[in-house]
Design a protein around this motif. Structure first.
Motif, short mmCIF file in Angstrom:
data_model
loop_
_atom_site.label_atom_id
_atom_site.label_comp_id
_atom_site.label_asym_id
_atom_site.label_seq_id
_atom_site.Cartn_x
_atom_site.Cartn_y
_atom_site.Cartn_z
N ASP A 139 -3.61 12.03 -2.41
CA ASP A 139 -5.15 12.26 -2.38
C ASP A 139 -5.70 11.58 -3.66
N LYS A 166 2.29 14.42 3.07
CA LYS A 166 0.85 14.01 3.39
C LYS A 166 0.54 12.88 2.63
N LYS A 167 -0.47 12.30 2.78
CA LYS A 167 -1.15 11.05 1.93
C LYS A 167 -1.32 11.47 0.59
N SER A 175 0.81 -1.31 0.12
CA SER A 175 0.16 -0.04 -0.04
C SER A 175 0.88 1.28 -0.13
N ASP A 216 4.37 4.26 11.63
CA ASP A 216 3.98 5.63 11.87
C ASP A 216 5.19 6.34 12.46
N VAL A 231 -4.30 3.12 -1.15
CA VAL A 231 -3.77 4.21 -0.17
C VAL A 231 -4.17 4.13 1.16
N LYS A 232 -3.22 3.83 2.18
CA LYS A 232 -3.67 3.56 3.54
C LYS A 232 -3.35 4.47 4.57
N VAL A 271 6.43 8.03 -3.66
CA VAL A 271 5.68 7.91 -2.81
C VAL A 271 6.21 6.99 -1.83
N VAL A 292 1.70 4.49 1.64
CA VAL A 292 1.24 5.20 2.85
C VAL A 292 1.28 6.75 2.84
N GLN A 293 2.14 7.36 1.96
CA GLN A 293 2.37 8.67 1.83
C GLN A 293 3.16 9.33 0.71
#
Length: 281
Positions: A253, A250-251, A75, A204, A280-281, A188, A77-78
């Motif tokens: 969008d 940021k994620k 996935s 995180d 996108v998670k 990303v 993540v940002q």
């Protein structure tokens, strides 16, 4: 101490990661972040994620979306770098090609199938109104392989990040005849779903550490000199690159995700679309 494996290209975009590792910032949080340089680029990193050879990849947006659509269980993540990647379109310095239109119906060197160099050659062909079905590819693995292929004439042109390739232009090995910026954020951060599920707090923490560094990266004293030395670049080229490059915390969008995926679908690079929530998670 939890070991997490991360992979990325050996390029100036990733210096923030190396600074955090060298400064012991991950170690201070009981994380052993093991970095692997992947000169082969995005196609190779997609395979590493699939084979569990890496847990995290700092990877081209279009490449990982394509591979997740094809079944890669990872996935996004940002966003890591918000600004576009400027792909230089290069030929051998002695070649008879001098303008972009000369390259229609010639063979493009790519690092591997599914790589950014392949995907962006298709985007470029579409921009030039060439038939994308007619594109011919020569797999060269790395930038050194591209130098050899263009020199021998087994391929005619090669698309790679403009600033990393500029030393070859300055030495008279390549000639850059055009640029092709990505119409979306270039890099990303992707994580294997297994790791995301098992170690969400560690992921995180890693993101918090790297984001704190990228937010202030341009303000680090003499960062232009550090980059120029480490990556064998002219300081004026690094200064131009820094002025054009914006990191992100940021994620990705949904609108941007759809822009990338729709382009990949239109170009027949992906056969099926996937949902934003699945990627996108």
């Amino acid at each position: 101490m939890k070991t997490i494996k991360i992979a990325g290209v050996p390029e100036h975009f990733n210096l923030p990661w190396h600074l955090c590792i060298e400064n012991g910032e991950f170690e201070a949080e009981n994380i052993n972040l093991q970095w692997t340089d992947v000169p082969e680029g995005t196609g190779k990193m997609c395979q590493m994620l699939r084979d569990s050879e890496t847990d995290i990849a700092v990877i081209l947006t279009e490449g990982i979306i394509k591979d997740i659509a094809a079944g890669n269980e990872s996935s996004i993540v940002q966003i890591y770098v918000e600004s576009p990647l400027i792909w230089g379109i290069h030929v051998d310095a002695k070649s008879t090609y001098h303008k972009l239109s000369d390259l229609e119906n010639t063979k493009v060197a790519i690092s591997r199938l599914g790589s950014g160099s392949q995907l962006m050659s298709i985007v470029n062909a579409k921009n030039q109104h060439w038939k994308t079905d007619d594109l011919k590819f020569e797999i060269v693995n790395t930038i050194d392989g591209a130098v050899e292929a263009l020199g021998k004439g087994t391929a005619d042109y090669f698309m790679w990040e403009r600033f990393m390739t500029k030393p070859l232009v300055d030495k008279g090995i390549f000639r850059r005849i055009a640029d092709c910026p990505t119409p979306w954020p270039c890099f990303v951060i992707a994580v294997r779903n297994e790791i995301l599920e098992k170690e969400p707090k560690i992921i995180d923490t890693i993101l918090n550490i790297i984001n704190a560094t990228t937010e202030e990266f341009k303000e680090i004293p003499s960062i232009d000199r550090t980059l120029a030395t480490r990556f064998h670049q002219k300081i004026e080229d690094i200064q131009e690159w820094l002025s054009l490059t914006e990191w992100s915390q940021k994620k990705l969008d949904e609108k941007t995700f759809n822009t990338v995926q729709n382009q990949l679908f239109e170009l027949n690079i992906i056969e099926n679309k996937v949902s934003y929530e699945a990627v996108v998670k």
